[in-house]
Design a protein around this motif. Sequence first.
Motif, PDB file in Angstrom:
ATOM      1  N   TRP A 127      -8.842  -1.115 -15.818  1.00  0.00           N
ATOM      2  CA  TRP A 127      -8.101  -2.316 -15.390  1.00  0.00           C
ATOM      3  C   TRP A 127      -7.583  -2.095 -13.976  1.00  0.00           C
ATOM      4  O   TRP A 127      -6.639  -1.330 -13.768  1.00  0.00           O
ATOM      5  N   PRO A 128      -8.194  -2.793 -12.972  1.00  0.00           N
ATOM      6  CA  PRO A 128      -7.671  -2.657 -11.603  1.00  0.00           C
ATOM      7  C   PRO A 128      -6.348  -3.413 -11.458  1.00  0.00           C
ATOM      8  O   PRO A 128      -6.252  -4.593 -11.790  1.00  0.00           O
ATOM      9  N   THR A 131      -6.036  -3.712  -5.609  1.00  0.00           N
ATOM     10  CA  THR A 131      -7.321  -3.501  -4.926  1.00  0.00           C
ATOM     11  C   THR A 131      -7.229  -3.774  -3.432  1.00  0.00           C
ATOM     12  O   THR A 131      -8.249  -4.011  -2.774  1.00  0.00           O
ATOM     13  N   ASN A 298      -7.094   1.909  -4.043  1.00  0.00           N
ATOM     14  CA  ASN A 298      -7.264   1.154  -5.274  1.00  0.00           C
ATOM     15  C   ASN A 298      -6.526   1.881  -6.391  1.00  0.00           C
ATOM     16  O   ASN A 298      -6.703   3.090  -6.586  1.00  0.00           O
ATOM     17  N   PHE A 300      -5.683   1.808 -10.547  1.00  0.00           N
ATOM     18  CA  PHE A 300      -6.257   1.241 -11.767  1.00  0.00           C
ATOM     19  C   PHE A 300      -5.734   2.003 -12.987  1.00  0.00           C
ATOM     20  O   PHE A 300      -5.340   3.184 -12.900  1.00  0.00           O
ATOM     21  N   TYR A 302      -6.783   3.272 -16.838  1.00  0.00           N
ATOM     22  CA  TYR A 302      -8.001   3.562 -17.572  1.00  0.00           C
ATOM     23  C   TYR A 302      -7.637   4.131 -18.942  1.00  0.00           C
ATOM     24  O   TYR A 302      -6.525   4.631 -19.167  1.00  0.00           O
TER      25      TYR A 302
END
Length: 462
Positions: A127-128, A131, A298, A300, A302
């Motif tokens: 799930w970003p 970004t 970025n 995110f 996970y």
Amino acid sequence: MRLLALALCVLLPLPVIATELSFDAAWTQLQQVSDKLKAQQQQLERANAQQESGNDLSLPSINIAGSYTYLEKPIELDLRDLNPLASLNPGSLPPAIGGAIASIPSSLFVTPFTQQDVFRASLQALWPIYTGGQVSAAQGILAAQVAEEQQAQLLASRELFTQLVDRYYGAIVTKAVLNTQEQLVVALTEHVSHAKALEQQGQIAAVERLNAEVALDNAKVATASARRQVQMASIALDRMLKLSVTPSSPLFILPQDPSLPRLMELTMTQHPALKLLAAKEQQAKGLEDMEKGKYYPNVFLYGNYSLYEDDSLMSQVEPDWMVGVGVKIPLVSRDGRSGKVAAAKSAILQARYTQAQTREDLSLLLDQTYRQMEQAREEYQSLATTESLAKENLRLRELAFNQGLSTSLERVDAQLGLTSVMTKRLAARYRYIQAYAHLMSISGQLDEFIARARVLEETNAN
């Protein structure tokens, strides 16, 4: 004979009955059957679908991953390779202890971690959460593409509208010209008849009668040409509407021309070409934001959840699930980010300059079209006096010819002059309608043109 007639009725196609259609109804028909508008609508639907797909860019991705791996040999751990056993020298041990260790089977020192065939299946999520603005920029580009297609659809609709005006009123004008030519043929036929009678009475020479017959022959040729023009105009209109029609709306000249400053204001604020270029500029800005976002890290989330694992020790040691936060920081890349940012900035400037040029072109087009409309009105009005003069001249020349005071050539010239003036007035009305429709199309006032045409048709019917 009766059977033959019945057979011919069956074999021969029935004549197509044309439908009387006002301009309003013709425009409605065209919007329903135009393949061009349908293709443009599908282009818009595709852009909408792509925009909806862009909403998923900010959502997590979840997938099931499975793998099968065949190892050269199973992964094993020999305890004798670990301290303290690995550091022991068997010779330095007491004989009893050394003998006891040597009597232990070597397989008891080996612990297998995996099998030679490894099967794995897991549920993976990514799930970003940041970004660098790339996701929002991509979504903005897709939204701008939808706006671009919407404006392209409006441009296509306006282009079709002006084409319909040309063909619809062109069919009316060609038919009116044909009627004028047919009237000319009737008048010249009567003139030839009178010329023959006067020649028999010795009042005119044979050359006078020949002049009248030549003029009649030329008029018949022109009439045949006008009839073909009517057929071609009708075919073009029928093919466009995919229906056999007879136009019922009349030609017109407005009592008062529309205001040019008002048309200019509407055009500069609402024209689809300007909005389309603005959408292209938004896309270029979004592309610039996307390329700039590649310089930012970025972030995110996970996660991984094991769905299937074998019975090896490695599988027992590994946890069934894990979650975490990851960061990816670009340092050096080979995708040419700086060049892409510069290209995006150039695209923004290109859209702005094109927009400025389009404004100038639209302003010039409005001025030229408005003056063409004014010129057509003036020509139509000035030809009214010329038509009255031509009618009076024809009446006098006809009287003089019948009394032997005028030649047949003068009588024919007077008839041709009247026909020419009537044709020029028809052409002036047609050019006026074309220019007026073009103005309404540029300024986005299609409904006003349709409303005026409808009012004039109702007035003409009453």
